[in-house]
Design a protein around this motif. Structure first.
Motif, PDB file in Angstrom:
ATOM      1  N   THR A 280     -76.204  -5.741  32.267  1.00  0.00           N
ATOM      2  CA  THR A 280     -75.921  -7.150  32.456  1.00  0.00           C
ATOM      3  C   THR A 280     -75.418  -7.347  33.879  1.00  0.00           C
ATOM      4  N   LEU A 281     -75.346  -8.600  34.322  1.00  0.00           N
ATOM      5  CA  LEU A 281     -74.847  -8.893  35.662  1.00  0.00           C
ATOM      6  C   LEU A 281     -73.407  -8.413  35.814  1.00  0.00           C
ATOM      7  N   ALA A 282     -72.594  -8.627  34.787  1.00  0.00           N
ATOM      8  CA  ALA A 282     -71.188  -8.203  34.841  1.00  0.00           C
ATOM      9  C   ALA A 282     -71.081  -6.689  34.945  1.00  0.00           C
TER      10      ALA A 282
ATOM     11  N   THR B  25     -76.487  -4.793  55.021  1.00  0.00           N
ATOM     12  CA  THR B  25     -77.325  -3.592  54.924  1.00  0.00           C
ATOM     13  C   THR B  25     -77.579  -3.208  53.460  1.00  0.00           C
ATOM     14  N   ALA B  26     -76.647  -3.535  52.565  1.00  0.00           N
ATOM     15  CA  ALA B  26     -76.898  -3.310  51.137  1.00  0.00           C
ATOM     16  C   ALA B  26     -78.043  -4.210  50.649  1.00  0.00           C
ATOM     17  N   LEU B  27     -78.102  -5.433  51.175  1.00  0.00           N
ATOM     18  CA  LEU B  27     -79.222  -6.317  50.842  1.00  0.00           C
ATOM     19  C   LEU B  27     -80.528  -5.793  51.437  1.00  0.00           C
ATOM     20  N   PHE B  28     -80.456  -5.166  52.620  1.00  0.00           N
ATOM     21  CA  PHE B  28     -81.645  -4.527  53.192  1.00  0.00           C
ATOM     22  C   PHE B  28     -82.149  -3.424  52.254  1.00  0.00           C
TER      23      PHE B  28
ATOM     24  N   MET C 250     -76.141   3.754  47.717  1.00  0.00           N
ATOM     25  CA  MET C 250     -77.023   4.548  46.867  1.00  0.00           C
ATOM     26  C   MET C 250     -77.152   3.960  45.456  1.00  0.00           C
ATOM     27  N   VAL C 251     -76.196   3.129  45.078  1.00  0.00           N
ATOM     28  CA  VAL C 251     -76.191   2.540  43.737  1.00  0.00           C
ATOM     29  C   VAL C 251     -77.157   1.357  43.635  1.00  0.00           C
ATOM     30  N   VAL C 252     -77.455   0.707  44.764  1.00  0.00           N
ATOM     31  CA  VAL C 252     -78.232  -0.538  44.737  1.00  0.00           C
ATOM     32  C   VAL C 252     -79.622  -0.359  44.121  1.00  0.00           C
ATOM     33  N   PRO C 253     -80.414   0.668  44.507  1.00  0.00           N
ATOM     34  CA  PRO C 253     -81.724   0.826  43.859  1.00  0.00           C
ATOM     35  C   PRO C 253     -81.615   1.042  42.351  1.00  0.00           C
TER      36      PRO C 253
ATOM     37  N   ALA D  74     -75.303  -9.498  41.964  1.00  0.00           N
ATOM     38  CA  ALA D  74     -74.426  -8.349  41.710  1.00  0.00           C
ATOM     39  C   ALA D  74     -73.965  -7.713  43.015  1.00  0.00           C
ATOM     40  N   VAL D  75     -74.865  -7.628  44.000  1.00  0.00           N
ATOM     41  CA  VAL D  75     -74.500  -7.062  45.308  1.00  0.00           C
ATOM     42  C   VAL D  75     -73.473  -7.950  46.000  1.00  0.00           C
ATOM     43  N   LEU D  76     -73.686  -9.268  45.944  1.00  0.00           N
ATOM     44  CA  LEU D  76     -72.731 -10.192  46.558  1.00  0.00           C
ATOM     45  C   LEU D  76     -71.353 -10.066  45.912  1.00  0.00           C
TER      46      LEU D  76
END
Length: 370
Positions: A7-9, A52-55, A190-193, A208-210
């Motif tokens: 979930t988003l949370a 850069t996380a959004l990149f 490393m968690v973003v993908p 979620a990144v924001l």
């Protein structure tokens, strides 16, 4: 790592929990002479690493894979090896910091020489890594959120003691040295993908990144303000260790025992990850990879790098600037030239500007060592 549907949370909590770990304990000391400008550094580094996380998210949507594989695909073999090297510097720097931090904490608790305490910690934690008794991701997150709760209480306890005059001093050298520690505190790319795989939605992952960056950014700023504002130039390397002087037994639990638990789980998690990286990259057997993972940090510690904050600075400056700064920008710019963006539409000029800032800080840090 196979990420279950999230979930988003849950995804936001994973990103927040990954960032707010043992590294945050060194931020007040690193910025103790920076005053309110130190808060500005925390916010600025947070915004840059958020970009850069959004990149990285854009790259994950375009190509899929881990950061190392994405670097290899976009920047060639050299890019893949450079990403591996930056991850290794981050990992070794973190392990050195955890050895140093544990030595300081155990020495305070037991009254034994800190070097002996550091060896004791290293032997137990490295043995756990070798035996394969890996703490689950859920357990590691649990300890991180226990630490977050303890730190929130610590902030509440220190805020009434803040003296704004302690925030008036601005030492430019403290600003520069604080950048590396701040970058380390935001490293979680490393968690973003994996989050994208778990959420199965670009828009939800962006949210979620924001959330996962803005919440730590606000917390770091408040944490530094509370401790530097209260302690000024007397801020210790492990900021929360000062709580024992003010609050006795409660301060010892909040300031020493819970941070030690967080350091322990972080050591195990990073130790396993680095061991796996070495096994995959160099086709090593388990014992060889383990030795190459746990022995160099101990040797470097006894060679003279016994400062918790200095080790965090080393990791953030020479690992984090590449891993969370220069390389993601280069990967994003190159991919954007080939494929139109699918989720992150940031102009080339902004991307180049972000990359230039990271590169200039990296060059300045290298020159400052000469």
């Amino acid at each position: 790592m196979v990420m279950k549907k999230l979930t988003l949370a849950e995804a936001s909590a994973i990103l927040i929990g990954t960032q707010i770990g043992a590294g945050v304990l060194g931020l007040p000391y690193a910025l103790k002479n920076a005053g309110f400008a130190g808060i500005a550094i925390i916010v600025a580094v947070g915004i840059l690493t958020l970009l850069t996380a959004l990149f990285v998210l854009e790259l994950a949507v375009q190509r899929g894979g881990t950061l190392t594989s994405l670097a290899r695909e976009t920047l060639g073999k050299a890019g893949g090896w450079l990403m591996l090297a930056s991850i290794s510097v981050l990992s070794y720097g973190a392990l050195i910091a955890y050895i140093a931090g544990s030595g300081d904490i155990l020495s305070s608790l037991l009254g034994i020489d800190r070097s002996i305490c550091a060896i004791f910690f290293w032997m137990i934690m490295s043995g756990i890594v070798l035996m394969g008794l890996k703490a689950s991701g859920e357990a590691e997150l649990m300890f991180n959120f226990l630490l977050l709760g303890a730190l929130a209480v610590a902030v509440a306890l220190m805020l009434p003691r803040v003296n704004v005059e302690n925030m008036a001093t601005v030492d430019t050298s403290a600003l520069v040295s604080g950048i590396g520690v701040a970058i380390f505190a935001y490293v979680s790319h490393m968690v973003v993908p994996e989050m994208y795989k778990g959420l199965e939605s670009v828009e939800k992952t962006k949210k979620a990144v924001l959330i996962g960056y803005l919440v730590p950014m606000a917390f770091y700023a408040l944490f530094v303000f509370a401790f530097v504002g209260a302690l000024g130039g007397n801020t210790p390397q492990l900021a929360t260790s000062a709580l024992e002087d003010y609050y006795g037994g409660l301060g010892k639990v909040l300031g020493l025992i819970l941070p030690l638990a967080a350091i322990s789980t972080s050591y195990i998690g990073i130790g396993f990850a680095q061991m796996d990286n070495l096994r995959e990259a160099f086709k090593l057997d388990k014992r060889s990879a383990w030795l190459l993972t746990v022995v160099p940090p101990l040797l470097i510690y006894f060679a003279g790098l016994k400062s918790f904050v200095s080790a965090l600075w080393l990791a953030g400056t020479f690992g984090g600037l590449l891993y969370a700064g220069i390389l993601p920008v280069a990967m994003y710019v190159k991919t954007k030239k080939v494929c139109p963006p699918k989720c992150v539409r940031i102009p080339h000029g902004v991307a180049y500007f972000v990359g230039a800032i990271f590169f200039l800080v990296f060059i300045y840090s290298v020159v400052s060592l000469v």
